[in-house]
Every structure is written in structure tokens, then in C-alpha cells.
Design an enzyme around this catalytic site. Structure first.
Site, PDB file in Angstrom:
ATOM      1  N   ARG A 144     110.652  87.399  45.064  1.00 27.58           N
ATOM      2  CA  ARG A 144     111.293  86.942  43.826  1.00 27.58           C
ATOM      3  C   ARG A 144     110.383  87.769  42.578  1.00 27.58           C
ATOM      4  O   ARG A 144     109.432  87.867  43.359  1.00 27.58           O
ATOM      5  CB  ARG A 144     111.160  85.580  44.169  1.00 27.58           C
ATOM      6  CG  ARG A 144     110.111  84.659  44.452  1.00 27.58           C
ATOM      7  CD  ARG A 144     110.492  83.224  44.454  1.00 27.58           C
ATOM      8  NE  ARG A 144     109.022  82.617  44.207  1.00 27.58           N
ATOM      9  CZ  ARG A 144     108.588  80.955  43.826  1.00 27.58           C
ATOM     10  NH1 ARG A 144     109.642  80.364  44.017  1.00 27.58           N
ATOM     11  NH2 ARG A 144     108.109  80.797  44.658  1.00 27.58           N
ATOM     12  N   ASN A 182     113.469  81.307  35.757  1.00 25.03           N
ATOM     13  CA  ASN A 182     112.499  80.033  37.051  1.00 25.03           C
ATOM     14  C   ASN A 182     111.418  80.148  36.969  1.00 25.03           C
ATOM     15  O   ASN A 182     111.205  81.331  37.384  1.00 25.03           O
ATOM     16  CB  ASN A 182     113.358  80.194  38.487  1.00 25.03           C
ATOM     17  CG  ASN A 182     112.814  78.979  38.456  1.00 25.03           C
ATOM     18  OD1 ASN A 182     112.737  77.880  38.846  1.00 25.03           O
ATOM     19  ND2 ASN A 182     111.705  79.001  39.781  1.00 25.03           N
ATOM     20  N   GLU A 183     110.166  79.491  36.459  1.00 24.00           N
ATOM     21  CA  GLU A 183     109.243  79.927  36.311  1.00 24.00           C
ATOM     22  C   GLU A 183     108.095  80.783  35.870  1.00 24.00           C
ATOM     23  O   GLU A 183     108.298  82.175  36.764  1.00 24.00           O
ATOM     24  CB  GLU A 183     108.359  79.430  38.170  1.00 24.00           C
ATOM     25  CG  GLU A 183     108.389  78.156  38.538  1.00 24.00           C
ATOM     26  CD  GLU A 183     107.840  77.414  39.977  1.00 24.00           C
ATOM     27  OE1 GLU A 183     107.768  76.574  40.109  1.00 24.00           O
ATOM     28  OE2 GLU A 183     108.298  78.933  40.732  1.00 24.00           O
ATOM     29  N   GLU A 341     109.933  70.357  38.535  1.00 23.04           N
ATOM     30  CA  GLU A 341     109.601  70.695  40.771  1.00 23.04           C
ATOM     31  C   GLU A 341     108.483  69.529  40.420  1.00 23.04           C
ATOM     32  O   GLU A 341     107.599  69.585  40.026  1.00 23.04           O
ATOM     33  CB  GLU A 341     109.633  71.169  40.820  1.00 23.04           C
ATOM     34  CG  GLU A 341     110.683  72.598  40.660  1.00 23.04           C
ATOM     35  CD  GLU A 341     110.475  73.796  41.279  1.00 23.04           C
ATOM     36  OE1 GLU A 341     109.502  74.546  42.010  1.00 23.04           O
ATOM     37  OE2 GLU A 341     111.216  74.430  41.089  1.00 23.04           O
ATOM     38  N   LYS A 390     110.265  77.282  54.593  1.00 22.89           N
ATOM     39  CA  LYS A 390     111.150  76.630  54.842  1.00 22.89           C
ATOM     40  C   LYS A 390     109.953  75.425  56.288  1.00 22.89           C
ATOM     41  O   LYS A 390     111.194  73.910  56.530  1.00 22.89           O
ATOM     42  CB  LYS A 390     111.751  77.842  56.357  1.00 22.89           C
ATOM     43  CG  LYS A 390     110.517  78.185  57.231  1.00 22.89           C
ATOM     44  CD  LYS A 390     111.348  79.063  58.274  1.00 22.89           C
ATOM     45  CE  LYS A 390     110.634  79.587  58.926  1.00 22.89           C
ATOM     46  NZ  LYS A 390     110.070  80.909  58.535  1.00 22.89           N
ATOM     47  N   PHE A 391     109.142  75.794  55.407  1.00 20.88           N
ATOM     48  CA  PHE A 391     108.230  74.551  55.800  1.00 20.88           C
ATOM     49  C   PHE A 391     107.587  73.913  54.429  1.00 20.88           C
ATOM     50  O   PHE A 391     106.863  72.804  54.358  1.00 20.88           O
ATOM     51  CB  PHE A 391     106.891  74.941  56.098  1.00 20.88           C
ATOM     52  CG  PHE A 391     107.419  74.990  58.417  1.00 20.88           C
ATOM     53  CD1 PHE A 391     107.591  74.768  58.764  1.00 20.88           C
ATOM     54  CD2 PHE A 391     107.045  76.049  58.275  1.00 20.88           C
ATOM     55  CE1 PHE A 391     107.968  74.605  60.501  1.00 20.88           C
ATOM     56  CE2 PHE A 391     108.113  77.193  59.380  1.00 20.88           C
ATOM     57  CZ  PHE A 391     108.108  75.883  60.641  1.00 20.88           C
ATOM     58  N   HIS A 392     107.983  74.384  53.006  1.00 18.33           N
ATOM     59  CA  HIS A 392     107.812  73.152  52.344  1.00 18.33           C
ATOM     60  C   HIS A 392     108.521  72.272  51.844  1.00 18.33           C
ATOM     61  O   HIS A 392     109.893  72.073  52.701  1.00 18.33           O
ATOM     62  CB  HIS A 392     108.456  74.123  50.820  1.00 18.33           C
ATOM     63  CG  HIS A 392     107.996  73.389  49.578  1.00 18.33           C
ATOM     64  ND1 HIS A 392     108.369  72.526  49.279  1.00 18.33           N
ATOM     65  CD2 HIS A 392     107.084  74.020  48.708  1.00 18.33           C
ATOM     66  CE1 HIS A 392     107.741  71.974  48.014  1.00 18.33           C
ATOM     67  NE2 HIS A 392     107.013  73.132  47.681  1.00 18.33           N
TER      68      HIS A 392
END
Length: 694
Positions: A144, A182-183, A341, A390-392
Site C-alpha cells: 500500500r 489514509n495515513e 484508529e 489478518k492477525f491485527h
């Protein structure tokens, strides 16, 4: 290299600068007020990525959102590739349904421009949009933020999808806010490609006007670095030795500016199509992010939004959270802000991603609210089953409803609904810490007296001490008004303008107790040393003259005359109107002042010439608080975080957050908003009380 950008490439400011406020002002800017007019109570929700899920899951989401009390979501942040699967071909069916369904359950939307990750077809057609690093490496797609903000091609395509989104949803009743990109600056914050170099040269030409002015500012007589024209200048990439510090500092300024100018280019489109809808982007203000000057960005954001993540290995991570929240509030000029966030539990990007402890999510969230946030949001709503994050953790974990995280999410939603009366109130502080990104940049450019002098270290040590005492503190830019502050701390403000130095001196003359530390006032904004003796810009204010720096070797310590010890830094201080309150001991600085005070007007100016240990910091803070008359928000047992928000009508809310594993007492009188009962004076272990004070 000689490419010139067309007229209008540098987008104009699209709305007036944010008004600077004094500490006690309770008036919101119009842009900020318009955000909260669209949302009832405290905002609660997170990043919602329905494009990752089938319709059946999206329908379940609607039920769960109502169960949790969600009222605010960010939507579409990384959805460009699905919204425009091929150039000029759009698919809005899924997003239409999502917007309609969210409106149906009363949820407001911060709709993203979807520009944070360009689609594969765009990269294939225009690989020149990809960012280039200092060593010439082109960063590829597959992640990204793989674009450079100075790319005219990327700006054109980003503005295109932004316009299509704005036209389609401009009248949608769910739309409350534009979430622009974003960010910005995350992962890549410095850009070295050909287009970036051309933009840098144009920025320099507009800043300096003539090449002679640039040569003077950069001191190019040194090392035969003189330039004959702007066309000869390159970004400060990889070189045989240290680079020109003026060039490095300006490149930092340019990159921060380029990211915000890209933001402004998208906002210009949104203003044209949806002039009544406020715009923001999510900052990353914390102790870990220094590449963007968020104080300079603030004027272009209708409401400040920030992302914050704990470092799990930090035993005092709740204090770093408070630092970040105080900094965010300072960037917002005291206005309410959005926590865009944070995490419900573990993240995925640290070496060891520990979960939050039971109750920690509630304490974290309400700590942000206590320090000025009027919305609490998470990354993300539903935990992904695929992809890098996915593990966040998320609001809806992989395990679904029957999990501790989900139960705590529901409890948090209920608590935030009860805190609706807090919305719009403000944190009041009589103490201020001066914070400047440009001084941070300049102080940490190479070739300084000691690599151990890091901009944030002393600043955070003082913030920690005030936090532990329950003293509220604002973070302020050196040029901002200091009226109303009785204590002003200026830590390692290495570079400072004449105007900012005069502003700080005026605070002391007007009655404030001002502390200035070592390695402050050394250079001007061009990173030119102020001659005549250190601390340069503050020499007259402080009544001292520093003859020579004596940085300490790694691990070394000095004993001070009061029995405490210090590290990192010492210097040869001469009194020139000041009085010594503490001295160094031992050769070669025996008897040399390490802490001085000078009476100034109706206030005082203190100078700290070393980095004290924790006992020394605590002793000094006690002395400064006593002299300034600044007192804690309330009295409480150790381990209780205290903050007060006060509303325009005079009502006040005392937040008492117990970070210990034992019940703690707090001296306060009123009703606990969270329980609805009279406050008993006790906050249970790991719990929070929000007291509407009598």
C-alpha cells in the site's frame, strides 16, 4: 531534471487557516463544529471494509453494530481497485448498498477517497507514479501507499476517483465527513524520484526566490557546495559523507509540504462538489512519527483525526498514549478531535504482538476521550481472514461474539453513550510544553555534539512527571499564544525563529515560570548557529552564557550538588544575571551552574544545563509547580490518571483512570456518569470513573 510543473500544480489553500486559540477558549471552528453536528454523542466505530466480505456477513454486521452501539464508521479506505476495476469502469453497487444500509441503522460515514493504494492497472500503465528511495530503489506494488505525492499523473487519477465518489454520494444522508487518503507519510515519507526532484527545486525557488539566497541559507561556501542555478540541485540522497544540513532540513520541510499539498489537491475537488461536508485525514501523532509537521498541516483539516497504537513492550504505554493524545489536542488547537484508529487488542506489526489486558481497551479509549477526543474508532470493524493484517485485532474478532474482545467492545459502546454530555467540552491546562517538528528534525540531523541528545527524551521525561502528578499539560507550537499558561517548558528546542524566541520570553515577562533546557536556541530556522555563545536565542532571557558543550560518554553520569545525578549532557555555563540553584561536581566542571534562575518581569526564566535522573526531574518539577502555582487536577492515589474536561456552560467532568490492580481513592465530589450513582471516592482496580463534578 529540468521539468517545470504547469501553473496551478501547487494547489491553493482551499479554506482559511485555523484560528489559533488561547488555552481557555471554548469556541470551536466552524469546520470542527460541522462534524459533530452530524454525529450524536461520542462517535464510536472503526474502519469498515465490507468489500472483504459476502453479503451474508455484511447483514450480520448491521446487527452487531446495533448491539455494540456503533454510530460512526470510516468506509472505502482501500477500495479503489474494486470501485474502478479498470480505467473509467466503475462498480458502485456494493458501496451503494453499504451506504444505504448504514443509514438505515443510523450510522454516519467518513467516506474515504480510496486513494491510499493505487490499483494494479494504474501501476502497470504508469509505473512512474511509484516512489523512489534515497538509494534510487523504486518501491513496487503489492502493498500500500505505493505512489509519490508529487506525481502529476497520480494526482490526476486520484482526483478523478475522488470526483466520481463525491458526485455519487454528495447528497447521501449517511455522509458526515470525507476521509482523504489514509495515513499520509506512513511507510514512505521521503521521495527521491525525478518528479520529486523537480518539485523540490520548484519549492526551493518559491521559498528563496534567488539561487544566491539559497546559497546563503545553506552555507554552500563550505565544501564547495555552491550552486549556480536551481536546476543543479538534487534531493539529498546517498553521498560519500555527511550531507548539507540546510539541504536536509529543507528536504524534510518539502516532503511534509508535498504530502499536504497532495491532500489539498483532493480537498479542492471535494470542496467544489460537496462544500458543506468537512474534510480530514488521519494523522499519526505520537512519539514514533516525526516526518510530518502536523502543526503546519492543521490549518487544512476541518477536524483533527489521529491514529494511535500502543507499543506492547512498553511498561508505561499508557503514559505514551497520554503524550500522543495531548500532542493531538495541541495540533487541534484545543478543539475536539477524532481518534480515527486504535486497536481493540494486539496489532500485527510489532516483533511480539501481545494482546491488551482485560479492561485495557476501555482505559485506553476513555483516556483519549479524557484528553479531548470526541470520537473513538478502531482499526478495524471485523478482523480480516486474509491479507497482511489478518492477525491485527478488531472490534469483531475471528472468534465472533463469544470472546472477551467483543464483550469489551459492547461495554465500551455503552460507556460512550453515557458520556454524550462530555462532547464538546475541553481540557483546561495551565502548563504547556513547547513542541516543534522542525526543531525535532534539525536537532537530529547528523554531525551534532552527541548522538544521545534526542529531541523527545527530555520532553517526555517532563511530560511523564506531570502525568504522574495529575497535572494537565498542553503541547503548543513555539509561535502559538502562551497567554494563560503559568508554566512553560522548552526542551531541546535546538532551532527557533526570532519571533518564537520572543514569544517564549514574553511569557516569562508576563508572569509565567519558563524552563529552557540545554541544546535550545542554538540555531535559527536555517540551522545557522547563533553566534556570541549558547543558548543563542535564549541567552538574554536566561541570563547565562554557555562557553562550551561537554557531552558525556555513553553510560557516564555526573553528580550534582543536590545529590542527584545526570547523564548525556553537561556544559560550561557562565552566569550573566542569573542565579545558580544547582552546580556540577567534579573535574572539569566543579562548581559550574547546572540549574539557574533569572527573574524576568513578573515571571522567571530557568535554565537546565543537563539531563537529570528521575529523582532530579521530580525535584525540579516540584520546584517549578510550587513557583508557578500550577496544581494537580485533583488528589488521588498513585497510579490514577486524572484529567478534567470543562464545558462552555461551566460544567466539568473529572476522568479518573485506575491503571493499577488495586482499588484507589480519588478526592472528588459528584456523580459518576458511568454508574449513574454518587461517586464514593473509590475507583476499583483497572476501572474508570467519569465524575460530573458538583
Amino acid at each position: 531534471m529540468g521539468k517545470r510543473f504547469p501553473s496551478g500544480w501547487f494547489s491553493p489553500r482551499v479554506h482559511p487557516p485555523r484560528r489559533q486559540r488561547s488555552p481557555m477558549t471554548n469556541q470551536a471552528t466552524p469546520g470542527t463544529a460541522s462534524v459533530w453536528n452530524n454525529i450524536e454523542g461520542i462517535g464510536f466505530g472503526g474502519d469498515y471494509n465490507p468489500e472483504q466480505w459476502p453479503v451474508s456477513v455484511r447483514l450480520e454486521d448491521l446487527e452487531l453494530m446495533q448491539e455494540a452501539g456503533v454510530n460512526f464508521l470510516s468506509v472505502g479506505i482501500f477500495s479503489w481497485a474494486l470501485l474502478e476495476p479498470a480505467e473509467g469502469q466503475y462498480d458502485f453497487g456494493w458501496l451503494d448498498d453499504v451506504m444505504d444500509n448504514l443509514h438505515g441503522i443510523g450510522v454516519k460515514v467518513a467516506l474515504a477517497t480510496a486513494t491510499a493504494a493505487p490499483p494494479a492497472w494504474l501501476v502497470r500503465k504508469h509505473p512512474e507514479i511509484l516512489p523512489v528511495t534515497a538509494d534510487g530503489t523504486t518501491l513496487g506494488p503489492g502493498s500500500r501507499r505505493h505512489y509519490t505525492p508529487s506525481s502529476a499523473v497520480y494526482r490526476k487519477y486520484a482526483a478523478g476517483i475522488t470526483r466520481v465518489l463525491a458526485e455519487r454520494y454528495k447528497d447521501h444522508p449517511a455522509l458526515a465527513l470525507w476521509h482523504v487518503d489514509n495515513e499520509l507519510g506512513c511507510h514512505v515519507s521521503e521521495f527521491y524520484g525525478e518528479e520529486d526532484a523537480a518539485a523540490f527545486r520548484l519549492w526551493l525557488e518559491r521559498r528563496y526566490g534567488t539561487i544566491d539566497a539559497l546559497n546563503a541559507a545553506w552555507g554552500t561556501a563550505f565544501w564547495s557546495q555552491h550552486y549556480g542555478s536551481f536546476e543543479e540541485i538534487l534531493p539529498p540522497g546517498v553521498a560519500p559523507s555527511t550531507l548539507n544540513p540546510g539541504q536536509q532540513l529543507d528536504f524534510q520541510r518539502f516532503n511534509s509540504w508535498a504530502l499536504m499539498d497532495y491532500y489539498r489537491s483532493l480537498v479542492a475537488v471535494l470542496r467544489e462538489v460537496t462544500p458543506a461536508v468537512p474534510c480530514t485525514t488521519n494523522l499519526m501523532a505520537s512519539s514514533a512519527t516525526k516526518s510530518m509537521d502536523y502543526f503546519s498541516w492543521a490549518k487544512d483539516l476541518d477536524v483533527i483525526a489521529n491514529d494511535h497504537y500502543l507499543v506492547a513492550a512498553d511498561p508505561e504505554r499508557h503514559i505514551e498514549l497520554a503524550f500522543s493524545a495531548d500532542l493531538t489536542r495541541g495540533i487541534a488547537g484545543g478543539d475536539p478531535w477524532i481518534l480515527m484508529e486504535h486497536s481493540t487488542s494486539a496489532v500485527n506489526w510489532q516483533p511480539r504482538n501481545q494482546p491488551k489486558m482485560p479492561g485495557e481497551m476501555l482505559r485506553n479509549s476513555l483516556a483519549h476521550v479524557a484528553r479531548g477526543a470526541d470520537a473513538v474508532m478502531f482499526f478495524q470493524w471485523r478482523q480480516s481472514f486474509a491479507g497482511s493484517e489478518k492477525f491485527h485485532s478488531a472490534m469483531v474478532p475471528h472468534g465472533g461474539r463469544d470472546t472477551r474482545v467483543w464483550r469489551e467492545v459492547v461495554d465500551l459502546g455503552a460507556a460512550l453513550q453515557l458520556l454524550a454530555p462530555v462532547r464538546g467540552s475541553r481540557v483546561e491546562s495551565r502548563a504547556a510544553i513547547v513542541f516543534d517538528y522542525e526543531a525535532w528534525w534539525a536537532s537530529e540531523i547528523d554531525s551534532k555534539p552527541s548522538i544521545d541528545v534526542r529531541y523527545l527524551d527530555l520532553l517526555r521525561a517532563f511530560h511523564r512527571s506531570l502525568f504522574l502528578r495529575g497535572v494537565s499539560v498542553d503541547m503548543v507550537h513555539p509561535s502559538a499564544s502562551l497567554d494563560g499558561y503559568d508554566l512553560v517548558l522548552v526542551c531541546t528546542l535546538y532551532s527557533v525563529t526570532d519571533e518564537a524566541a520572543a514569544n517564549i520570553a514574553a511569557a516569562a515577562a508576563g508572569g509565567a515560570t519558563v524552563l529552557v533546557s540545554y541544546f535550545s536556541g542554538i540555531t535559527d530556522e536555517k540551522d545557522h548557529v547563533r553566534l556570541g555563545g549558547y543558548p543563542g536565542a535564549f541567552r538574554e532571557l536566561l541570563g547565562v552564557r554557555v562557553e562550551e558543550f561537554h557531552p558525556l560518554l555513553a553510560g557516564s553520569q555526573l553528580k550534582l550538588s543536590d545529590g542527584t545525578v545526570s547523564s548525556i549532557w553537561s556544559e560550561h555555563v557562565h552566569l550573566d544575571g542569573a542565579e545558580a540553584f544547582q552546580t556540577f561536581t567534579g573535574y572539569p566542571l566543579e562548581g559550574v551552574p547546572s540549574l539557574t534562575r533569572r527573574a524576568v518581569g513578573t515571571g522567571a526564566a530557568w535554565y537546565l544545563a543537563t539531563f537529570p535522573d528521575r529523582d532530579g526531574i521530580e525535584s525540579l518539577v516540584d520546584r517549578l509547580l510550587a513557583e508557578s502555582g500550577v496544581s494537580p487536577v485533583a488528589e488521588a492515589d498513585a497510579g490514577v490518571e486524572l484529567t478534567r474536561r470543562r464545558s462552555a456552560d461551566g460544567g466539568s467532568f473529572l476522568f479518573a483512570i485506575n491503571h493499577t490492580r488495586a482499588a484507589a481513592s480519588v478526592r472528588a465530589s459528584g456523580t459518576d456518569v458511568l454508574s449513574g450513582e454518587r461517586f464514593t471516592g473509590t475507583v476499583e482496580a483497572g476501572s474508570v470513573a467519569v465524575i460530573a463534578e458538583d
